[in-house]
Structures are given as C-alpha cells and as structure tokens.
Design a protein around this motif. Structure first.
Motif, PDB file in Angstrom:
ATOM      1  N   TYR A   1       0.853  -1.185   0.000  1.00  0.00           N
ATOM      2  CA  TYR A   1       0.000   0.000   0.000  1.00  0.00           C
ATOM      3  C   TYR A   1       0.887   1.232   0.000  1.00  0.00           C
ATOM      4  O   TYR A   1       1.846   1.314   0.769  1.00  0.00           O
ATOM      5  CB  TYR A   1      -0.896   0.018   1.243  1.00  0.00           C
ATOM      6  CG  TYR A   1      -1.909  -1.086   1.283  1.00  0.00           C
ATOM      7  CD1 TYR A   1      -1.603  -2.327   1.872  1.00  0.00           C
ATOM      8  CD2 TYR A   1      -3.168  -0.921   0.729  1.00  0.00           C
ATOM      9  CE1 TYR A   1      -2.530  -3.344   1.903  1.00  0.00           C
ATOM     10  CE2 TYR A   1      -4.106  -1.938   0.764  1.00  0.00           C
ATOM     11  CZ  TYR A   1      -3.779  -3.146   1.351  1.00  0.00           C
ATOM     12  OH  TYR A   1      -4.710  -4.164   1.387  1.00  0.00           O
ATOM     13  N   TYR A   2       0.546   2.191  -0.851  1.00  0.00           N
ATOM     14  CA  TYR A   2       1.360   3.397  -0.987  1.00  0.00           C
ATOM     15  C   TYR A   2       0.484   4.646  -0.974  1.00  0.00           C
ATOM     16  O   TYR A   2      -0.550   4.680  -1.654  1.00  0.00           O
ATOM     17  CB  TYR A   2       2.124   3.406  -2.315  1.00  0.00           C
ATOM     18  CG  TYR A   2       2.989   2.204  -2.571  1.00  0.00           C
ATOM     19  CD1 TYR A   2       4.199   2.028  -1.891  1.00  0.00           C
ATOM     20  CD2 TYR A   2       2.616   1.257  -3.522  1.00  0.00           C
ATOM     21  CE1 TYR A   2       5.009   0.922  -2.156  1.00  0.00           C
ATOM     22  CE2 TYR A   2       3.423   0.163  -3.786  1.00  0.00           C
ATOM     23  CZ  TYR A   2       4.614  -0.007  -3.098  1.00  0.00           C
ATOM     24  OH  TYR A   2       5.401  -1.093  -3.355  1.00  0.00           O
ATOM     25  N   PRO A   3       0.904   5.692  -0.257  1.00  0.00           N
ATOM     26  CA  PRO A   3       0.352   7.010  -0.552  1.00  0.00           C
ATOM     27  C   PRO A   3       0.723   7.370  -1.985  1.00  0.00           C
ATOM     28  O   PRO A   3       1.801   6.977  -2.464  1.00  0.00           O
ATOM     29  CB  PRO A   3       1.060   7.930   0.458  1.00  0.00           C
ATOM     30  CG  PRO A   3       1.531   7.009   1.544  1.00  0.00           C
ATOM     31  CD  PRO A   3       1.866   5.712   0.866  1.00  0.00           C
ATOM     32  N   PRO A   4      -0.141   8.073  -2.705  1.00  0.00           N
ATOM     33  CA  PRO A   4       0.113   8.312  -4.137  1.00  0.00           C
ATOM     34  C   PRO A   4       1.489   8.875  -4.450  1.00  0.00           C
ATOM     35  O   PRO A   4       2.139   8.432  -5.395  1.00  0.00           O
ATOM     36  CB  PRO A   4      -0.992   9.299  -4.515  1.00  0.00           C
ATOM     37  CG  PRO A   4      -2.089   9.014  -3.556  1.00  0.00           C
ATOM     38  CD  PRO A   4      -1.418   8.636  -2.266  1.00  0.00           C
ATOM     39  N   GLN A   5       1.958   9.820  -3.649  1.00  0.00           N
ATOM     40  CA  GLN A   5       3.227  10.466  -3.955  1.00  0.00           C
ATOM     41  C   GLN A   5       4.429   9.576  -3.657  1.00  0.00           C
ATOM     42  O   GLN A   5       5.557   9.904  -4.031  1.00  0.00           O
ATOM     43  CB  GLN A   5       3.351  11.781  -3.177  1.00  0.00           C
ATOM     44  CG  GLN A   5       2.313  12.830  -3.526  1.00  0.00           C
ATOM     45  CD  GLN A   5       0.951  12.551  -2.882  1.00  0.00           C
ATOM     46  OE1 GLN A   5       0.832  11.696  -2.004  1.00  0.00           O
ATOM     47  NE2 GLN A   5      -0.067  13.266  -3.332  1.00  0.00           N
ATOM     48  N   GLN A   6       4.211   8.442  -2.968  1.00  0.00           N
ATOM     49  CA  GLN A   6       5.323   7.574  -2.602  1.00  0.00           C
ATOM     50  C   GLN A   6       5.346   6.278  -3.402  1.00  0.00           C
ATOM     51  O   GLN A   6       6.141   5.379  -3.113  1.00  0.00           O
ATOM     52  CB  GLN A   6       5.264   7.257  -1.103  1.00  0.00           C
ATOM     53  CG  GLN A   6       5.409   8.487  -0.226  1.00  0.00           C
ATOM     54  CD  GLN A   6       5.336   8.139   1.251  1.00  0.00           C
ATOM     55  OE1 GLN A   6       5.682   7.048   1.660  1.00  0.00           O
ATOM     56  NE2 GLN A   6       4.874   9.083   2.056  1.00  0.00           N
ATOM     57  N   ALA A   7       4.497   6.169  -4.401  1.00  0.00           N
ATOM     58  CA  ALA A   7       4.465   4.953  -5.204  1.00  0.00           C
ATOM     59  C   ALA A   7       5.780   4.794  -5.974  1.00  0.00           C
ATOM     60  O   ALA A   7       6.220   5.722  -6.643  1.00  0.00           O
ATOM     61  CB  ALA A   7       3.292   5.002  -6.179  1.00  0.00           C
ATOM     62  N   PRO A   8       6.425   3.636  -5.903  1.00  0.00           N
ATOM     63  CA  PRO A   8       7.711   3.423  -6.590  1.00  0.00           C
ATOM     64  C   PRO A   8       7.485   3.106  -8.068  1.00  0.00           C
ATOM     65  O   PRO A   8       7.331   1.955  -8.458  1.00  0.00           O
ATOM     66  CB  PRO A   8       8.304   2.229  -5.843  1.00  0.00           C
ATOM     67  CG  PRO A   8       7.102   1.450  -5.392  1.00  0.00           C
ATOM     68  CD  PRO A   8       6.032   2.470  -5.098  1.00  0.00           C
ATOM     69  N   LEU A   9       7.484   4.126  -8.899  1.00  0.00           N
ATOM     70  CA  LEU A   9       7.108   3.969 -10.301  1.00  0.00           C
ATOM     71  C   LEU A   9       8.028   3.001 -11.042  1.00  0.00           C
ATOM     72  O   LEU A   9       7.577   2.211 -11.868  1.00  0.00           O
ATOM     73  CB  LEU A   9       7.119   5.333 -10.992  1.00  0.00           C
ATOM     74  CG  LEU A   9       6.219   6.402 -10.359  1.00  0.00           C
ATOM     75  CD1 LEU A   9       6.217   7.655 -11.195  1.00  0.00           C
ATOM     76  CD2 LEU A   9       4.805   5.872 -10.184  1.00  0.00           C
ATOM     77  N   GLN A  10       9.325   3.069 -10.766  1.00  0.00           N
ATOM     78  CA  GLN A  10      10.254   2.172 -11.433  1.00  0.00           C
ATOM     79  C   GLN A  10       9.923   0.718 -11.117  1.00  0.00           C
ATOM     80  O   GLN A  10       9.917  -0.144 -11.995  1.00  0.00           O
ATOM     81  CB  GLN A  10      11.688   2.502 -10.997  1.00  0.00           C
ATOM     82  CG  GLN A  10      12.767   1.644 -11.653  1.00  0.00           C
ATOM     83  CD  GLN A  10      13.023   2.021 -13.108  1.00  0.00           C
ATOM     84  OE1 GLN A  10      12.691   3.122 -13.511  1.00  0.00           O
ATOM     85  NE2 GLN A  10      13.598   1.090 -13.865  1.00  0.00           N
ATOM     86  N   GLN A  11       9.643   0.449  -9.874  1.00  0.00           N
ATOM     87  CA  GLN A  11       9.357  -0.913  -9.451  1.00  0.00           C
ATOM     88  C   GLN A  11       8.035  -1.406 -10.033  1.00  0.00           C
ATOM     89  O   GLN A  11       7.919  -2.567 -10.434  1.00  0.00           O
ATOM     90  CB  GLN A  11       9.310  -0.976  -7.923  1.00  0.00           C
ATOM     91  CG  GLN A  11       9.016  -2.356  -7.355  1.00  0.00           C
ATOM     92  CD  GLN A  11       8.998  -2.357  -5.840  1.00  0.00           C
ATOM     93  OE1 GLN A  11       9.452  -1.404  -5.192  1.00  0.00           O
ATOM     94  NE2 GLN A  11       8.471  -3.419  -5.251  1.00  0.00           N
ATOM     95  N   ILE A  12       7.042  -0.546 -10.106  1.00  0.00           N
ATOM     96  CA  ILE A  12       5.725  -0.959 -10.576  1.00  0.00           C
ATOM     97  C   ILE A  12       5.697  -1.190 -12.077  1.00  0.00           C
ATOM     98  O   ILE A  12       5.147  -2.180 -12.564  1.00  0.00           O
ATOM     99  CB  ILE A  12       4.663   0.100 -10.188  1.00  0.00           C
ATOM    100  CG1 ILE A  12       4.511   0.174  -8.667  1.00  0.00           C
ATOM    101  CG2 ILE A  12       3.308  -0.238 -10.825  1.00  0.00           C
ATOM    102  CD1 ILE A  12       3.677   1.357  -8.206  1.00  0.00           C
TER     103      ILE A  12
END
Length: 207
Positions: free
Chosen positions: A159-170
């Motif tokens: 679970y991530y707050p929107p601003q902390q989502a790891p885009l590279q990993q996802i």
C-alpha cells in the motif's frame, strides 16, 4: 530516443493513475501506512521463470482470472488520454480491467500492469473490490489472444500514498517476467477526489 519517450510516457501515465484514482467508497486499509510510510503486507520468495510452456511470445491479453477472490474479467487495452491521464476500461468500466498497452504484455519480460476499479459510484463493489484479500502464493491467470493461459503467483502486496508509489518498481522492472495489479485503497478524500492509498499486488510468472 523513441524508447526513452515511451518510458517517460509510461511513468507519467502511472503517476497520473496513482494520483487520480477511484470513486467514493468505504474506509478500507488506512492502517496499512505507518508514519506516512508504505507498508508491504506479506512476501513470498518466488523464482522467476521463462514462459517455456507456451510456444512463442504471448498474444494480446484478453481475460483475467483470480480464482481465490472470484475475479473473472475481460481485459481491455488502455493507453493515455489527450490530457495525459491513464485511460480506464470503457466498455464495462466497473467489471472489466485495463491492461496498459504501452508496456509489456503479460508473459513478456518486464512489468505488465493491469488496473481495475475498487468500487462503483455510491460505494458498491467493483472488479478489484477483493484484491486486498490476496495472499502471497495465490494464483493469477491471464488468457491471451492465442488461447494460451499465463500463470502468475502473488509475491507481495503493498500500500502506498500516491506520492510515494515506486514507479520504477511498478512499471519498469525488467529483471524478470512480472504482472502488477493496481487499484485504490483507504479512505475517500472528498477534497482531493481520490482515495488515500493505492494497492499494488506484485506477481511473478510461473510455468
């Protein structure tokens, strides 16, 4: 240059997805963030496998099946709107799921991504309502246009707050064959027209 532009477009689309998610619904998982940091829920150590059981590369994904939570959904290919937002399924928005067509297909090397709504307007369950119930090791299956089923095992939920989502990993992890499932989670924030959190289910291809 073209690959760079594609990668930038991809990450921008994910960012927009993760910051403009959902419709008003029930409070679900606000306890899964501690001190503002994302919380990973369970983790299975699963080896990556090449798709040896199928002949040739995967076709276009057409159907998603997650037996343990009753998901049996048509996959729609989605892209980016003219305003730069990630598209959502259009034919059956609450029952279908969307595969991000600018990324890899499920079964290809890299991080394929499928998103779906948590709930409908008014809070009734939508296709990914029970996604949070998945446990590491659960089976996720994708049918492609060639009639082949590609099977994945859940590795972890986060679970991530929107601003902390790891885009590279996802969206951009090319170290293996992955399928990541995304939906909304947490309390509805009326002032922001979005939910508090995003749930990402990470899965790995098995043969």
């Amino acid at each position: 240059m073209q690959l760079l532009l594609r990668a930038c477009s991809l990450l921008l689309a994910v960012l927009l997805l993760l910051t403009s998610c959902g419709t008003p619904g029930a409070a679900l998982v606000q306890t899964h963030v501690r001190d503002g940091q994302p919380l990973v829920v369970g983790e299975a150590s699963l080896p990556d496998h090449s798709p040896r059981a199928q002949s040739g590369p995967p076709g276009l994904p057409t159907h998603l099946r997650i037996p343990t939570i009753g998901v049996n959904a048509t996959i729609e290919a989605v892209g980016v709107t003219a305003s730069g937002e990630l598209e959502v399924p259009a034919r059956q928005p609450w029952d279908d799921v969307g595969w991000y067509r600018l990324g890899p297909r499920p079964g290809e090397r890299g991080s394929a991504v499928i998103d779906g709504h948590l709930d409908r307007p008014g809070g009734a369950p939508a296709v990914f309502w029970r996604l949070r119930e998945l446990q590491p090791g659960a089976l996720v299956q994708v049918l492609d246009s060639q009639g082949h089923w590609w099977s994945f095992r859940v590795r972890t939920l986060a679970y991530y707050p929107p601003q902390q989502a790891p885009l590279q990993q996802i969206f951009a992890d090319t170290s293996g064959h992955y399928l990541n499932l995304i939906t909304c989670a947490g309390d509805w924030i009326a002032s922001e027209h979005q939910t508090q959190l995003r749930l990402v289910v990470y899965t790995t291809l098995v043969t």
